[in-house]
Design a protein around this motif. Structure first.
Motif, PDB file in Angstrom:
ATOM      1  N   ALA A 182      43.103  29.806  39.203  1.00 36.56           N
ATOM      2  CA  ALA A 182      42.090  31.139  39.550  1.00 36.56           C
ATOM      3  C   ALA A 182      43.140  31.945  41.090  1.00 36.56           C
ATOM      4  O   ALA A 182      42.877  33.659  40.481  1.00 36.56           O
ATOM      5  CB  ALA A 182      40.828  31.080  38.867  1.00 36.56           C
ATOM      6  N   ASP A 183      43.305  31.140  41.456  1.00 32.43           N
ATOM      7  CA  ASP A 183      43.959  31.958  42.757  1.00 32.43           C
ATOM      8  C   ASP A 183      45.196  31.654  42.843  1.00 32.43           C
ATOM      9  O   ASP A 183      45.798  31.385  44.265  1.00 32.43           O
ATOM     10  CB  ASP A 183      43.400  31.238  44.052  1.00 32.43           C
ATOM     11  CG  ASP A 183      43.585  29.112  43.930  1.00 32.43           C
ATOM     12  OD1 ASP A 183      43.518  28.863  43.034  1.00 32.43           O
ATOM     13  OD2 ASP A 183      43.331  29.094  44.864  1.00 32.43           O
ATOM     14  N   GLY A 184      46.327  31.417  41.997  1.00 28.20           N
ATOM     15  CA  GLY A 184      47.235  30.684  41.636  1.00 28.20           C
ATOM     16  C   GLY A 184      48.091  31.481  41.375  1.00 28.20           C
ATOM     17  O   GLY A 184      48.867  31.450  40.094  1.00 28.20           O
ATOM     18  N   PRO A 185      48.207  32.810  41.832  1.00 21.96           N
ATOM     19  CA  PRO A 185      49.573  33.550  40.609  1.00 21.96           C
ATOM     20  C   PRO A 185      51.016  33.355  41.137  1.00 21.96           C
ATOM     21  O   PRO A 185      51.220  32.320  41.226  1.00 21.96           O
ATOM     22  CB  PRO A 185      49.833  35.403  41.908  1.00 21.96           C
ATOM     23  CG  PRO A 185      48.621  35.486  42.685  1.00 21.96           C
ATOM     24  CD  PRO A 185      48.043  33.820  42.554  1.00 21.96           C
ATOM     25  N   LEU A 186      51.432  33.414  39.820  1.00 18.63           N
ATOM     26  CA  LEU A 186      53.352  33.052  38.449  1.00 18.63           C
ATOM     27  C   LEU A 186      54.019  33.987  39.028  1.00 18.63           C
ATOM     28  O   LEU A 186      53.173  35.085  39.708  1.00 18.63           O
ATOM     29  CB  LEU A 186      52.280  32.919  37.869  1.00 18.63           C
ATOM     30  CG  LEU A 186      51.401  31.545  37.269  1.00 18.63           C
ATOM     31  CD1 LEU A 186      52.167  30.936  35.885  1.00 18.63           C
ATOM     32  CD2 LEU A 186      52.151  30.311  38.249  1.00 18.63           C
ATOM     33  N   VAL A 210      45.586  37.007  41.438  1.00 20.23           N
ATOM     34  CA  VAL A 210      44.217  36.064  41.683  1.00 20.23           C
ATOM     35  C   VAL A 210      43.292  36.743  40.874  1.00 20.23           C
ATOM     36  O   VAL A 210      43.262  37.660  40.165  1.00 20.23           O
ATOM     37  CB  VAL A 210      43.949  36.241  43.117  1.00 20.23           C
ATOM     38  CG1 VAL A 210      44.168  35.305  43.763  1.00 20.23           C
ATOM     39  CG2 VAL A 210      43.052  37.054  44.294  1.00 20.23           C
ATOM     40  N   ALA A 211      42.083  35.864  40.694  1.00 20.11           N
ATOM     41  CA  ALA A 211      41.424  36.013  39.759  1.00 20.11           C
ATOM     42  C   ALA A 211      40.477  37.115  39.737  1.00 20.11           C
ATOM     43  O   ALA A 211      40.148  36.196  41.390  1.00 20.11           O
ATOM     44  CB  ALA A 211      40.831  35.054  38.098  1.00 20.11           C
ATOM     45  N   GLU A 212      39.242  37.842  40.223  1.00 20.17           N
ATOM     46  CA  GLU A 212      38.678  38.446  40.495  1.00 20.17           C
ATOM     47  C   GLU A 212      37.274  39.248  39.577  1.00 20.17           C
ATOM     48  O   GLU A 212      36.684  38.701  39.485  1.00 20.17           O
ATOM     49  CB  GLU A 212      38.707  39.723  41.162  1.00 20.17           C
ATOM     50  CG  GLU A 212      39.775  39.121  42.771  1.00 20.17           C
ATOM     51  CD  GLU A 212      39.870  40.414  43.421  1.00 20.17           C
ATOM     52  OE1 GLU A 212      39.328  40.830  44.410  1.00 20.17           O
ATOM     53  OE2 GLU A 212      41.209  41.140  43.215  1.00 20.17           O
ATOM     54  N   LEU A 259      36.902  37.408  54.059  1.00 21.96           N
ATOM     55  CA  LEU A 259      37.113  38.940  54.652  1.00 21.96           C
ATOM     56  C   LEU A 259      39.099  39.276  54.715  1.00 21.96           C
ATOM     57  O   LEU A 259      39.384  40.494  55.262  1.00 21.96           O
ATOM     58  CB  LEU A 259      36.749  38.952  55.361  1.00 21.96           C
ATOM     59  CG  LEU A 259      34.905  39.396  55.367  1.00 21.96           C
ATOM     60  CD1 LEU A 259      33.965  39.172  56.613  1.00 21.96           C
ATOM     61  CD2 LEU A 259      34.519  40.161  54.530  1.00 21.96           C
ATOM     62  N   SER A 260      39.208  38.531  55.419  1.00 17.93           N
ATOM     63  CA  SER A 260      40.876  38.578  55.993  1.00 17.93           C
ATOM     64  C   SER A 260      41.600  38.268  54.660  1.00 17.93           C
ATOM     65  O   SER A 260      43.297  38.436  55.281  1.00 17.93           O
ATOM     66  CB  SER A 260      41.265  37.567  56.978  1.00 17.93           C
ATOM     67  OG  SER A 260      40.789  36.333  56.175  1.00 17.93           O
ATOM     68  N   ASP A 261      41.650  37.621  53.360  1.00 21.62           N
ATOM     69  CA  ASP A 261      42.493  37.791  52.564  1.00 21.62           C
ATOM     70  C   ASP A 261      42.950  39.188  51.602  1.00 21.62           C
ATOM     71  O   ASP A 261      42.095  39.364  50.732  1.00 21.62           O
ATOM     72  CB  ASP A 261      41.929  36.777  51.179  1.00 21.62           C
ATOM     73  CG  ASP A 261      43.245  36.257  50.554  1.00 21.62           C
ATOM     74  OD1 ASP A 261      43.844  37.113  50.427  1.00 21.62           O
ATOM     75  OD2 ASP A 261      42.883  34.880  49.776  1.00 21.62           O
ATOM     76  N   ASP A 262      44.349  39.283  51.304  1.00 24.26           N
ATOM     77  CA  ASP A 262      44.184  40.574  51.081  1.00 24.26           C
ATOM     78  C   ASP A 262      44.773  41.085  49.725  1.00 24.26           C
ATOM     79  O   ASP A 262      44.662  41.662  49.262  1.00 24.26           O
ATOM     80  CB  ASP A 262      45.881  41.284  51.957  1.00 24.26           C
ATOM     81  CG  ASP A 262      44.748  41.377  53.493  1.00 24.26           C
ATOM     82  OD1 ASP A 262      43.659  41.974  54.009  1.00 24.26           O
ATOM     83  OD2 ASP A 262      46.110  41.323  54.101  1.00 24.26           O
ATOM     84  N   ARG A 263      44.199  39.794  49.045  1.00 21.48           N
ATOM     85  CA  ARG A 263      44.694  39.619  48.095  1.00 21.48           C
ATOM     86  C   ARG A 263      42.999  40.048  47.391  1.00 21.48           C
ATOM     87  O   ARG A 263      43.770  40.344  45.809  1.00 21.48           O
ATOM     88  CB  ARG A 263      45.285  38.116  47.566  1.00 21.48           C
ATOM     89  CG  ARG A 263      46.662  37.178  47.625  1.00 21.48           C
ATOM     90  CD  ARG A 263      46.895  36.451  47.572  1.00 21.48           C
ATOM     91  NE  ARG A 263      45.640  35.495  48.263  1.00 21.48           N
ATOM     92  CZ  ARG A 263      45.701  34.255  47.913  1.00 21.48           C
ATOM     93  NH1 ARG A 263      46.100  33.636  46.836  1.00 21.48           N
ATOM     94  NH2 ARG A 263      44.008  33.567  48.284  1.00 21.48           N
ATOM     95  N   TYR A 264      42.035  39.709  47.743  1.00 20.17           N
ATOM     96  CA  TYR A 264      40.506  39.733  46.729  1.00 20.17           C
ATOM     97  C   TYR A 264      40.298  40.912  47.309  1.00 20.17           C
ATOM     98  O   TYR A 264      40.142  41.168  48.752  1.00 20.17           O
ATOM     99  CB  TYR A 264      40.085  38.381  47.387  1.00 20.17           C
ATOM    100  CG  TYR A 264      40.290  38.121  46.608  1.00 20.17           C
ATOM    101  CD1 TYR A 264      39.441  36.825  45.934  1.00 20.17           C
ATOM    102  CD2 TYR A 264      41.094  36.556  47.392  1.00 20.17           C
ATOM    103  CE1 TYR A 264      40.170  35.592  44.710  1.00 20.17           C
ATOM    104  CE2 TYR A 264      41.502  35.453  46.546  1.00 20.17           C
ATOM    105  CZ  TYR A 264      40.917  34.827  45.715  1.00 20.17           C
ATOM    106  OH  TYR A 264      41.457  34.552  45.382  1.00 20.17           O
ATOM    107  N   SER A 265      39.932  42.323  46.230  1.00 21.22           N
ATOM    108  CA  SER A 265      39.850  43.100  46.813  1.00 21.22           C
ATOM    109  C   SER A 265      37.207  42.859  46.348  1.00 21.22           C
ATOM    110  O   SER A 265      36.886  43.429  47.472  1.00 21.22           O
ATOM    111  CB  SER A 265      40.014  44.204  45.791  1.00 21.22           C
ATOM    112  OG  SER A 265      39.274  43.753  44.386  1.00 21.22           O
ATOM    113  N   VAL A 266      37.189  41.580  45.325  1.00 24.05           N
ATOM    114  CA  VAL A 266      36.145  41.181  45.859  1.00 24.05           C
ATOM    115  C   VAL A 266      35.865  39.935  46.721  1.00 24.05           C
ATOM    116  O   VAL A 266      36.334  38.808  46.922  1.00 24.05           O
ATOM    117  CB  VAL A 266      35.684  40.830  44.226  1.00 24.05           C
ATOM    118  CG1 VAL A 266      34.755  40.425  44.286  1.00 24.05           C
ATOM    119  CG2 VAL A 266      35.605  41.984  43.376  1.00 24.05           C
ATOM    120  N   LYS A 267      35.281  40.308  47.675  1.00 24.81           N
ATOM    121  CA  LYS A 267      35.145  38.991  48.903  1.00 24.81           C
ATOM    122  C   LYS A 267      33.843  38.583  48.846  1.00 24.81           C
ATOM    123  O   LYS A 267      34.016  37.658  49.678  1.00 24.81           O
ATOM    124  CB  LYS A 267      34.402  40.072  50.107  1.00 24.81           C
ATOM    125  CG  LYS A 267      35.791  41.123  50.846  1.00 24.81           C
ATOM    126  CD  LYS A 267      37.409  40.951  50.414  1.00 24.81           C
ATOM    127  CE  LYS A 267      38.006  41.644  51.707  1.00 24.81           C
ATOM    128  NZ  LYS A 267      39.653  41.254  51.613  1.00 24.81           N
TER     129      LYS A 267
END
Length: 518
Positions: A182-186, A210-212, A259-267
């Protein structure tokens, strides 16, 4: 079963994926003018001597009619009460087939009726599985882990390891975790170090990030089932599922910092794990446990010779840490008190010849989380149990004290294959009987390893196959994709474990006699 159903060729892989992508991309207004369709094949799972779970999914709300039979022609078909595929479960349905005969091939068939037009009926879709034997006949099963990881998606060949597994015609397959990434975009195109190019022939919107959201987690599962090899295997045999970290996000625990992972808007890791857990149970044929909804740990009895105990090393763990706590507590939990109590009872009550413990992570391999924390059981100190090693020590101590015989551990997670023998003679902690741990995977993901050993429980490497030193994240086309195969002889109870690659080549094997020191 015709071999074409087991080993789809390149054209079938691409055509199957393209056709499925077209169905999913068709506007709902156009689809409403046609009959319902099944979008991702069928699945079965958690099969025992008298029952099994089955699963399918439609392209719109529909009434699903189910027939079961003991003949492929469905001459003796029995119809079950219909159930509805509804948006609340993303149009996926699963149900328990009960009151089945033991040791029997069972065939099941779904048809779908549009809820708004009873005359709009789908083409049927079928699957099969074999119930556990009631007598001492031969049993074969396979296991592996790690699907569509590190950017390697469905290419022109498809996920060939699934075809190799199905070609061995096991009674069932254990997916030992990292069932999705779920954290591995293609991306469509990946440049290879040797100058070549890997092409992901199918990339869906959900796999581009990434899946959120719940729908994005569901989309990870639907992507994998676009592979023709996987769908063919699913139709031919049951899969028993576990989960690990990538079903949510890499190395997830209470200490996961997004918090420091810009790929995620859901923290919030709790929000993500709840959505991922719901998708996991919606998209797999895992049994529902009424006393603890969402539970993954369980036992499946598969005949007089075999009980399989599925662990969950993810849901009950304490936060990832330096893993060197000398005193036990919430911070050192790996399995958790409730799961350990269940495992002790279940092992003590088992009358099966072999007690296979399916673990989503290895025991004695060092699996770090960054520079100072640890993701796995081991802590690299080689000494008396500390941190999460306390939970494993308690289980091993109990197995010896209770006289539980013939335990074998199967695992994946580390993206290479190996055979480990554990013995108190080599261990810092010595209150246990010798046992084997067999490692396999990935099915279709990047290859790494080998990992460092921790000697707390005395592991010794008897076999390993991993990429050459200095090479990591090799694509499936490099050939380092693995599964394990287990055969139990009905007459003698002997167990043979084989470590295999995706070309169906036997790399190593050993045969274990029951009720002897191993």
């Amino acid at each position: 079963m015709p071999s074409s159903l087991i080993r789809p060729n390149r054209r079938a892989v691409l055509a199957g994926g393209a056709a499925m992508a077209a169905v999913l991309a068709t506007p709902s207004l156009v689809r409403a003018q046609s009959r319902p369709a099944f979008t991702h094949g069928v699945q079965s799972g958690d099969v025992d001597a008298s029952s099994g779970m089955v699963w399918t999914r439609t392209d719109r709300p529909a009434r699903i009619r189910t027939e079961i039979a003991t003949t492929e022609s469905f001459a003796d078909a029995r119809a079950l009460a219909p159930i509805d595929a509804l948006p609340e479960s993303d149009l996926a349905v699963k149900r328990l087939l009960a009151d089945l005969p033991s040791g029997q091939d069972v065939f099941y068939r779904f048809t779908a009726e549009a809820l708004d037009d009873v005359n709009a009926v789908s083409e049927p879709i079928t699957g099969r599985f074999r119930t556990a034997p009631g007598d001492r006949r031969d049993v074969r099963f396979a296991w592996s882990g790690d699907t569509v990881g590190q950017g390697w998606g469905i290419d022109a060949e498809g996920m060939r390891t699934y075809a190799a597994i199905a070609g061995r015609q096991p009674d069932f397959f254990i997916h030992s975790g990292d069932t999705i990434y779920a954290d591995g975009p293609l991306e469509e195109r990946v440049e290879l170090p040797d100058g070549g190019v890997w092409l992901n022939e199918i990339v869906t919107p959900e796999k581009r990030k990434v899946a959120e959201t719940l729908d994005e987690y569901r989309g990870q599962w639907k992507y994998n089932m676009m592979d023709a090899h996987l769908r063919a295997m699913n139709a031919a045999l049951p899969t028993f599922f576990q989960w690990d970290d990538h079903e949510v996000v890499n190395n997830w625990s209470a200490s996961k910092d997004l918090l420091s992972d810009d790929r995620y808007s859901v923290k919030e890791i709790g929000v993500l794990s709840a959505r991922a857990g719901r998708a996991f149970h919606e998209m797999t044929p895992i049994r529902y446990v009424p006393e603890e909804p969402g539970r993954v740990y369980r036992k499946i009895a598969y005949g007089p010779h075999l009980d399989v105990f599925f662990l969950d090393m993810r849901s009950y763990r304490g936060a990832n840490s330096d893993n060197v706590q000398t005193d036990r507590g919430d911070a050192t939990a790996m399995l958790g008190a409730r799961q350990i109590a269940w495992l002790k009872r279940a092992l003590a009550d088992s009358r099966a010849t072999w007690k296979v413990i399916a673990s989503d992570m290895p025991i004695g391999l060092v699996v770090p989380d960054g520079d100072t924390m640890f993701e796995g059981v081991a802590n690299r100190e080689d000494g008396a149990p500390k941190g999460r090693e306390h939970d494993v020590a308690e289980v091993l101590r109990f197995i010896r004290a209770a006289g539980v015989k013939n335990t074998v551990w199967l695992t994946a997670d580390v993206h290479y294959t190996a055979a480990h023998h554990y013995s108190p003679e080599r261990a810092a902690f010595q209150e246990f009987e010798p046992f084997w741990e067999f490692v396999s995977g990935p099915i279709h993901a990047g290859t790494f390893g080998p990992s460092e050993l921790d000697m707390t429980f005395g592991p010794e490497v008897r076999f390993v196959k991993a990429p050459p030193e200095g090479q990591a994240n090799l694509p499936p086309s490099a050939g380092y994709q693995f599964f394990g195969l287990v055969d139990i002889e009905g007459a003698s109870g002997r167990m043979t474990v084989r470590l295999m690659d995706r070309d169906d080549t036997e790399l190593w094997s050993t045969t274990l006699d029951p009720d002897t020191t191993i």
